[in-house]
Design a protein around this motif. Sequence first.
Motif, PDB file in Angstrom:
ATOM      1  N   UNK A  94      23.183  18.993  69.671  1.00 54.39           N
ATOM      2  CA  UNK A  94      23.799  18.306  70.256  1.00 54.39           C
ATOM      3  C   UNK A  94      25.123  17.352  69.553  1.00 54.39           C
ATOM      4  N   UNK A  95      24.785  17.375  68.125  1.00 51.83           N
ATOM      5  CA  UNK A  95      25.931  16.809  67.229  1.00 51.83           C
ATOM      6  C   UNK A  95      27.100  17.643  67.125  1.00 51.83           C
ATOM      7  N   UNK A 126      24.743   7.279  69.410  1.00 49.39           N
ATOM      8  CA  UNK A 126      23.833   6.401  69.040  1.00 49.39           C
ATOM      9  C   UNK A 126      22.494   6.910  69.599  1.00 49.39           C
ATOM     10  N   UNK A 127      22.503   7.323  70.562  1.00 45.97           N
ATOM     11  CA  UNK A 127      21.261   7.966  71.166  1.00 45.97           C
ATOM     12  C   UNK A 127      20.552   9.147  70.554  1.00 45.97           C
ATOM     13  N   UNK A 128      21.466   9.925  70.024  1.00 44.04           N
ATOM     14  CA  UNK A 128      21.151  11.056  69.470  1.00 44.04           C
ATOM     15  C   UNK A 128      20.683  10.731  67.729  1.00 44.04           C
ATOM     16  N   UNK A 134      25.720  18.885  60.403  1.00 43.83           N
ATOM     17  CA  UNK A 134      24.941  18.016  61.508  1.00 43.83           C
ATOM     18  C   UNK A 134      23.607  17.729  61.190  1.00 43.83           C
ATOM     19  N   UNK A 135      23.086  18.184  60.045  1.00 41.54           N
ATOM     20  CA  UNK A 135      21.592  18.174  59.633  1.00 41.54           C
ATOM     21  C   UNK A 135      21.646  16.555  58.937  1.00 41.54           C
ATOM     22  N   UNK A 165      28.366  14.867  60.654  1.00 38.45           N
ATOM     23  CA  UNK A 165      29.209  15.125  61.914  1.00 38.45           C
ATOM     24  C   UNK A 165      28.424  14.573  62.817  1.00 38.45           C
ATOM     25  N   UNK A 166      29.162  14.057  64.033  1.00 39.64           N
ATOM     26  CA  UNK A 166      30.625  13.423  64.068  1.00 39.64           C
ATOM     27  C   UNK A 166      30.723  12.546  63.213  1.00 39.64           C
ATOM     28  N   UNK A 167      31.954  12.213  62.917  1.00 44.88           N
ATOM     29  CA  UNK A 167      32.657  11.009  61.975  1.00 44.88           C
ATOM     30  C   UNK A 167      33.628  10.438  62.771  1.00 44.88           C
TER      31      UNK A 167
END
Length: 772
Positions: free
Chosen positions: A408-409, A447-449, A728-729, A749-751
């Motif tokens: 998802x990221x 934030x949810x992720x 994204x890890x 990521x994301x930034x």
Amino acid sequence: MFIRSCLYCLLIVGLLLKISTVNASVLELTDKEGHFDLNPALEVLADPSGDLTLQDVQGRAASFQPLATTARHWEAGFTRSAYWFRASLQNYSQETDWYFMQWGSLNRSVRLYLGAAHGDAGFVELEPLPHARIFQFHLPLPPGSAHTLYFRVQDTQTPLAIAPELFTAASLAAWTMQYYPAPSFILGSLLVLALYNFLYFLHLRDQGFLALAVLSVAFALEMGSHLGLWQAFAWARSHLTATGTLAGFVCSASGVSLTRQWLMTPVNLPGLDVWWRVAFWLSIGLAAASPMLPYTLALLGVWAFALLLLGCATLVLCQWRGVRLPRGLMLAGSVFLLGLLPALLRTLGLVAESMELAEWPLMGLALALMLLSLVQAGQLRQRQEQAKRVAVANQAKDEFLTTMSHELRTPMTAVVNAGQLLKLTTLSGLQQEYVARLNISSRHMLALINDILDLARLDNSLLQIDSRPFQLGNVLSQIEQLLGEQAHSKQLKLVFNNSFHPLNKQLLGDPGRLRQILLNLLNNAIKFTQQGEVCLTVTPQAMSADNAVLRFEVRDTGVGMSAAQQRKLFQPFAQAESSTARQYGGSGLGLAISLKLVRRMGGTLQVESAPGRGSRFFFTLAFPLQPLNLEQVVDAGSPRPPSLSGLRVLLVDDDEMNRFFGGKLLESLGVAVTLAGSGEQALQSMQKQTFDLVLMDVSMPGMDGYATARRIRASPYCRGLPVIALTAHAVAGERERCLAAGMNDYLTKPFQCEVLKVMLQKNLSARTAMVS
């Protein structure tokens, strides 16, 4: 002729006189051997009446005759005569403890005296080792000493055979294990079984395994003592002889505990369980008092017989009430009772003593204990299989959450970057509102992720708590800035009461995780409060020069919760009511994550609430203190961050959307960007032109970011080139892996555009300082 005959006679007489004056040789004890036969060194004196004392025998010293045999046994046959034997010993070894052993039946009488070879110290009568199945005596022989040994043997029931031997402690222990192969094997199995059960107890904290371990050890000690096995060891002789039948009563106590557990008497037979509890504590009391009580062996037999009757009555009642017991348990119980019965009969004097009868309870009870351990292990395997299935399901869930968070990221990076870029363009009022809502939604989604990933890492204990210096006031200021607008939009009063103001001190801990906890609690309070105020209070509970214990409390005037709602409050993906998510929003992860974070930091998150009266969340954490570096506070002389205009950056990413939006975002900062879709393309671009910095995605097909970074560091022309990992890890250990591959920094990521700008300036400043 006459003269020749006289010479022959004189020669024969001389030989006879020489033979008559021959004494048995001195037995020299050396370190080369640990076992000696005494027969070659013995002298014998017959005592037909059996009335001679040691003083009488010493007065007839000249009457002793050598055994004149090298055979291991000296046979006297059936005789009522007593025999006295004498031996001279010279200890040239370093051993001080020697053991005299003489075979014989229980009807045989053996008395032994030891004295110095020269001197007037006299002789001391030695006591045989107790509980030994054969006659064994301890001989204290200091190194270099000479001794004379007398011993008297008489046997009126069986043929008299003399085969005395001397052993060191080690050789006697080895001999004992050879002589009793079956008991030794069984006792060794019991000790291994005890260790097996004890390790399971340590692992599972199951009282049944502890009772089995204690029963195995106590039974081995008791039976080994009565069989004479433990008496061959000096430590056992010193410590076990004085305990009497203590181990036997410990056996009864552990057996009672096992019976209660296996038959489940507290549930199935509560009335009878009272008697079992009394029996347990009486066994403990008898074990403690046994070294001081007389006739404890007979008392142990009576007590075991009483417990046997109680056990039989309990089994009958269980069958009568239809309680189904495992077949293995019934078989083990039957073998246990059959093995115990001969020992009880022998203890009570109802049957005669015999070696076979003594070994039968040992084998029967050992087999019963093994069966009980197998039954217990069977139940353990069932529990382990069930736990394994649960663990596999949890692992699959955690892997799914982690994978989905990473997947998802990747598209979220494009969404966030697109929103940031749109905000920088010329927009109409309506378009600005759309972009603002897009950015809010993307931040909420991100934030949810992050919450899902944090929850998965906390469940797997992968989330690390940092330890670095920080000022609590700065953390609270950041929280107030982040939540001030949200509280103001709901016309709520957001209050911060901080009573912790250390002088020239700062805390040592994880400010990011503390901020996350407080943000979750305050955000939750604001969400469920329609009017009134939300207050954060920090109160010092204990202070010292090196530590501070702080209490954090978040109080609101919101809707409150009932006791039933509070019980499921901290469960992941759970709300106080099913309609809460629809009315107030939220995933229900914030409080669950906060609870686990507080626990990881050494505290406990608690809640007090009532419907309509608001809620109060509070926890206490301890922080080490360290002096505040004033240079960190007053930083007026620090250089201004370098300009990014004209900075040449190589952006490496296999995702086309991330390359596009990432490149545009860098260009908005005034950076000259070159794009590469793989590690190979990045190396080719670096051969064609020079770059000031590389942004490297770590997850790429073919040559990934780690391998590419190692290739860059291998080049002598690029060793000082800053390489920032893009990944994204967001899991524990990823930063360390990137740094180990030769990268300089790490960006998840994301930034945000501001975060990227600070990261570029920091690495550019570091490179400039290194070059200068």
